[in-house]
Write a protein that holds these residues in place. Structure first.
Motif, PDB file in Angstrom:
ATOM      1  N   ALA A  59      -5.167 -16.677  13.858  1.00  0.00           N
ATOM      2  CA  ALA A  59      -5.895 -17.308  12.759  1.00  0.00           C
ATOM      3  C   ALA A  59      -6.537 -16.275  11.848  1.00  0.00           C
ATOM      4  O   ALA A  59      -6.446 -16.361  10.612  1.00  0.00           O
ATOM      5  CB  ALA A  59      -6.951 -18.258  13.319  1.00  0.00           C
ATOM      6  N   VAL A  60      -7.176 -15.267  12.448  1.00  0.00           N
ATOM      7  CA  VAL A  60      -7.848 -14.241  11.642  1.00  0.00           C
ATOM      8  C   VAL A  60      -6.822 -13.403  10.879  1.00  0.00           C
ATOM      9  O   VAL A  60      -7.024 -13.051   9.713  1.00  0.00           O
ATOM     10  CB  VAL A  60      -8.730 -13.348  12.541  1.00  0.00           C
ATOM     11  N   ALA A  61      -5.700 -13.074  11.525  1.00  0.00           N
ATOM     12  CA  ALA A  61      -4.666 -12.281  10.862  1.00  0.00           C
ATOM     13  C   ALA A  61      -4.069 -13.031   9.667  1.00  0.00           C
ATOM     14  O   ALA A  61      -3.837 -12.450   8.600  1.00  0.00           O
ATOM     15  CB  ALA A  61      -3.572 -11.903  11.849  1.00  0.00           C
ATOM     16  N   ILE A  62      -3.821 -14.335   9.845  1.00  0.00           N
ATOM     17  CA  ILE A  62      -3.281 -15.134   8.736  1.00  0.00           C
ATOM     18  C   ILE A  62      -4.291 -15.224   7.598  1.00  0.00           C
ATOM     19  O   ILE A  62      -3.934 -15.090   6.415  1.00  0.00           O
ATOM     20  CB  ILE A  62      -2.891 -16.543   9.243  1.00  0.00           C
ATOM     21  N   ALA A  63      -5.565 -15.416   7.939  1.00  0.00           N
ATOM     22  CA  ALA A  63      -6.615 -15.470   6.909  1.00  0.00           C
ATOM     23  C   ALA A  63      -6.707 -14.152   6.155  1.00  0.00           C
ATOM     24  O   ALA A  63      -6.863 -14.133   4.924  1.00  0.00           O
ATOM     25  CB  ALA A  63      -7.952 -15.812   7.551  1.00  0.00           C
ATOM     26  N   ALA A  64      -6.598 -13.047   6.879  1.00  0.00           N
ATOM     27  CA  ALA A  64      -6.648 -11.733   6.239  1.00  0.00           C
ATOM     28  C   ALA A  64      -5.475 -11.547   5.276  1.00  0.00           C
ATOM     29  O   ALA A  64      -5.643 -11.030   4.162  1.00  0.00           O
ATOM     30  CB  ALA A  64      -6.643 -10.632   7.298  1.00  0.00           C
ATOM     31  N   LEU A  65      -4.295 -11.963   5.694  1.00  0.00           N
ATOM     32  CA  LEU A  65      -3.108 -11.819   4.855  1.00  0.00           C
ATOM     33  C   LEU A  65      -3.237 -12.659   3.579  1.00  0.00           C
ATOM     34  O   LEU A  65      -2.888 -12.203   2.476  1.00  0.00           O
ATOM     35  CB  LEU A  65      -1.872 -12.230   5.649  1.00  0.00           C
ATOM     36  N   VAL A  66      -3.730 -13.880   3.721  1.00  0.00           N
ATOM     37  CA  VAL A  66      -3.928 -14.747   2.553  1.00  0.00           C
ATOM     38  C   VAL A  66      -4.932 -14.123   1.588  1.00  0.00           C
ATOM     39  O   VAL A  66      -4.738 -14.120   0.365  1.00  0.00           O
ATOM     40  CB  VAL A  66      -4.402 -16.143   2.998  1.00  0.00           C
ATOM     41  N   LEU A  67      -6.020 -13.567   2.125  1.00  0.00           N
ATOM     42  CA  LEU A  67      -7.027 -12.928   1.274  1.00  0.00           C
ATOM     43  C   LEU A  67      -6.461 -11.710   0.548  1.00  0.00           C
ATOM     44  O   LEU A  67      -6.806 -11.449  -0.606  1.00  0.00           O
ATOM     45  CB  LEU A  67      -8.235 -12.514   2.112  1.00  0.00           C
ATOM     46  N   LEU A  68      -5.599 -10.945   1.226  1.00  0.00           N
ATOM     47  CA  LEU A  68      -4.990  -9.785   0.580  1.00  0.00           C
ATOM     48  C   LEU A  68      -4.154 -10.218  -0.615  1.00  0.00           C
ATOM     49  O   LEU A  68      -4.281  -9.655  -1.713  1.00  0.00           O
ATOM     50  CB  LEU A  68      -4.127  -9.016   1.580  1.00  0.00           C
ATOM     51  N   PHE A  69      -3.294 -11.220  -0.433  1.00  0.00           N
ATOM     52  CA  PHE A  69      -2.456 -11.691  -1.535  1.00  0.00           C
ATOM     53  C   PHE A  69      -3.300 -12.297  -2.651  1.00  0.00           C
ATOM     54  O   PHE A  69      -3.001 -12.134  -3.835  1.00  0.00           O
ATOM     55  CB  PHE A  69      -1.431 -12.701  -1.025  1.00  0.00           C
ATOM     56  N   ALA A  70      -4.367 -12.999  -2.280  1.00  0.00           N
ATOM     57  CA  ALA A  70      -5.243 -13.576  -3.296  1.00  0.00           C
ATOM     58  C   ALA A  70      -5.945 -12.486  -4.090  1.00  0.00           C
ATOM     59  O   ALA A  70      -6.118 -12.600  -5.316  1.00  0.00           O
ATOM     60  CB  ALA A  70      -6.271 -14.491  -2.628  1.00  0.00           C
ATOM     61  N   SER A  71      -6.345 -11.410  -3.418  1.00  0.00           N
ATOM     62  CA  SER A  71      -7.027 -10.300  -4.101  1.00  0.00           C
ATOM     63  C   SER A  71      -6.105  -9.593  -5.084  1.00  0.00           C
ATOM     64  O   SER A  71      -6.570  -9.038  -6.092  1.00  0.00           O
ATOM     65  CB  SER A  71      -7.556  -9.299  -3.063  1.00  0.00           C
ATOM     66  N   LEU A  72      -4.815  -9.595  -4.795  1.00  0.00           N
ATOM     67  CA  LEU A  72      -3.859  -8.937  -5.682  1.00  0.00           C
ATOM     68  C   LEU A  72      -3.636  -9.715  -6.974  1.00  0.00           C
ATOM     69  O   LEU A  72      -3.215  -9.139  -7.980  1.00  0.00           O
ATOM     70  CB  LEU A  72      -2.514  -8.759  -4.970  1.00  0.00           C
ATOM     71  N   SER A  73      -3.936 -11.002  -6.971  1.00  0.00           N
ATOM     72  CA  SER A  73      -3.607 -11.856  -8.114  1.00  0.00           C
ATOM     73  C   SER A  73      -4.745 -12.024  -9.110  1.00  0.00           C
ATOM     74  O   SER A  73      -4.553 -12.660 -10.150  1.00  0.00           O
ATOM     75  CB  SER A  73      -3.160 -13.235  -7.610  1.00  0.00           C
ATOM     76  N   VAL A  74      -5.921 -11.499  -8.793  1.00  0.00           N
ATOM     77  CA  VAL A  74      -7.068 -11.632  -9.700  1.00  0.00           C
ATOM     78  C   VAL A  74      -7.639 -10.269 -10.026  1.00  0.00           C
ATOM     79  O   VAL A  74      -7.308  -9.265  -9.377  1.00  0.00           O
ATOM     80  CB  VAL A  74      -8.161 -12.532  -9.077  1.00  0.00           C
ATOM     81  N   ASP A  75      -8.502 -10.217 -11.041  1.00  0.00           N
ATOM     82  CA  ASP A  75      -9.111  -8.953 -11.449  1.00  0.00           C
ATOM     83  C   ASP A  75     -10.029  -8.412 -10.357  1.00  0.00           C
ATOM     84  O   ASP A  75     -10.716  -9.163  -9.658  1.00  0.00           O
ATOM     85  CB  ASP A  75      -9.900  -9.133 -12.746  1.00  0.00           C
ATOM     86  N   PHE A  76     -10.034  -7.092 -10.253  1.00  0.00           N
ATOM     87  CA  PHE A  76     -10.775  -6.384  -9.215  1.00  0.00           C
ATOM     88  C   PHE A  76     -12.155  -5.935  -9.716  1.00  0.00           C
ATOM     89  O   PHE A  76     -13.183  -6.237  -9.117  1.00  0.00           O
ATOM     90  CB  PHE A  76      -9.943  -5.176  -8.761  1.00  0.00           C
TER      91      PHE A  76
END
Length: 417
Positions: free
Chosen positions: A57-74
């Motif tokens: 669960a934590v690994a999947i959440a981390a992966l989703v957050l990584l992809f989400a972070s790539l799609s928005v301004d930093f």
């Protein structure tokens, strides 16, 4: 059709230590208990196993957050009426645009690609625990995870981002956006997965080879019994084995862990440190004026501007650690022949500390990547990578490889003579 849970192969009664080659007897472990090597203190096994589904669960959440972070301004900054923003991917793309493709690839690998591969491998392997038996693919993915661990540098990149913001905070207004906060949470989740996964050994579930009938005795070294310890999964194998019976890791890689290879890497790293500290690591153009900055120049600027804690962090990470790592590894290697049992533990501790802090020297490379991606407003204010950046990155990578190739078992072999 029902599927039965995969069961691990029967555990051996003894286990080898990859750090000193000592063979110890296995003991049953309760939660929060650890089994340490009685000779060097290396943690052989951990009883605090994280739940399979928690890790998933934590690994999947981390992966989703990584992809989400790539799609928005930093991050966004504004100076002299000019506003700029950057995404996480810009940290690599802008370096590539300025013909620093080596740095771009290094940033892309250590911050995005390697963490992504690590999480994907973990998700696949832990999802197979319930249904899969002996499986070479799963063993290969587990080995891949182990080899990728030293190159997970998301935490260093996050600290480098904060240092970069401090550097330009007096010249521009800076705002942290959704991408930064998403990436920060991703780093926390990745560190959780990293720590918990190494406490949950699953090699036995997928082992494709039967355990060899070895008469290993606790209280002696593996070498004294004609055996060798797998540095990846700690299983004992015959000295003639080509692959570890438990994790299938190739065992005939002694050329990599020889003093000659370590010395060559240390020497190459030391040579690369000379241009890294002599040449400018980045160049700042402000209202048409070009201001090159060396690593020590950046530390001095931070100190004079009142950011003394940040100046100390950069000074230690970019100057003290790389030089100290080269000197410490060189001294430990050259003095390996002059060991006594009383010296071994102190030198082993010194090596472990040096090995752990060495990766933090990458902070300066990440600072350059962030500033180049963020500050690009033409002649008003822009930052460009300097010629020392590649040299410094090469020095960090070479010294990390030198530490990986360092065979700590040399300490004990020489002390026992």
């Amino acid at each position: 059709m029902t599927t039965s849970r995969a069961t691990p192969h029967e555990k051996t009664e003894v286990v080898g230590c990859p750090q000193c080659d000592w063979v110890s007897r296995r003991v049953p472990l309760l939660t929060n208990e650890q089994s340490e090597c009685p000779r060097c203190g290396y943690i052989l096994e951990d009883g605090n196993n994280a739940g399979q589904y928690t890790l998933l669960a934590v690994a999947i959440a981390a992966l989703v957050l990584l992809f989400a972070s790539l799609s928005v301004d930093f991050i966004r900054y504004s100076a002299a009426g000019v506003e700029q923003s950057m995404t996480l991917m810009d940290a690599a793309w802008q370096l590539s645009y300025f013909h620093e493709k080596v740095l771009a690839v290094l940033v892309l690998l250590t911050v995005i690609i390697i963490p992504c591969i690590y999480l994907l491998c973990l998700i696949w392997v832990y999802s197979q625990l319930e249904t899969s038996g002996p499986n070479r693919l799963n063993l290969y993915l587990l080995r891949t995870m182990e080899h990728l661990k030293p190159w997970l540098m998301t935490d260093i990149f996050l600290l480098g981002t904060l240092v970069a913001l401090v550097k330009i905070s007096s010249l521009a207004e800076v705002r942290l956006l959704e991408g930064f906060w998403g990436f920060s949470v991703f780093v926390v989740l990745l560190l959780f997965v990293y720590e918990r996964a190494k406490r949950t050994p699953v090699w036995q579930y997928f082992s494709v080879m039967n355990r060899p009938d070895l008469s290993a005795q606790a209280g002696l070294t593996a070498g004294e019994q004609g055996l060798m310890t797998c540095t990846l999964c700690h299983a004992l194998n015959s000295r003639d084995s080509r692959n570890c019976y438990q994790c299938t890791e190739p065992q005939k890689t002694s050329w990599w862990r020889k003093p000659g290879a370590t010395l060559a890497l240390i020497t190459a790293g030391a040579i690369m440190l000379i241009p890294a500290h002599w040449l400018p690591v980045m160049e700042t153009v402000r209202f048409g004026n070009d201001q090159p900055a060396t690593i020590i120049g950046g530390v001095t600027e931070l100190w004079q501007s009142g950011d003394k804690p940040i100046a100390i962090i950069v000074f230690v990470a970019s100057l003290v650690i790389p030089v100290a790592k080269v000197l410490v590894l060189g001294v430990l290697l050259l003095l390996a022949r002059w060991q006594t049992p009383a010296m071994v533990r102190n030198r082993l501790l010194l090596f472990k500390v040096t090995d752990w802090i060495g990766r933090w020297s990458m902070i300066d490379v990440f600072v350059v990547a962030i500033l180049v991606a963020l500050v690009r407003s033409g002649t008003v204010m822009s930052v460009y990578p300097g010629s020392a950046a590649v040299s410094f990155a090469a020095a960090v990578v070479l010294t990390m490889l030198a530490a990986m190739s360092f065979d700590t078992r040399l300490f004990w072999r020489e002390a026992d003579r």
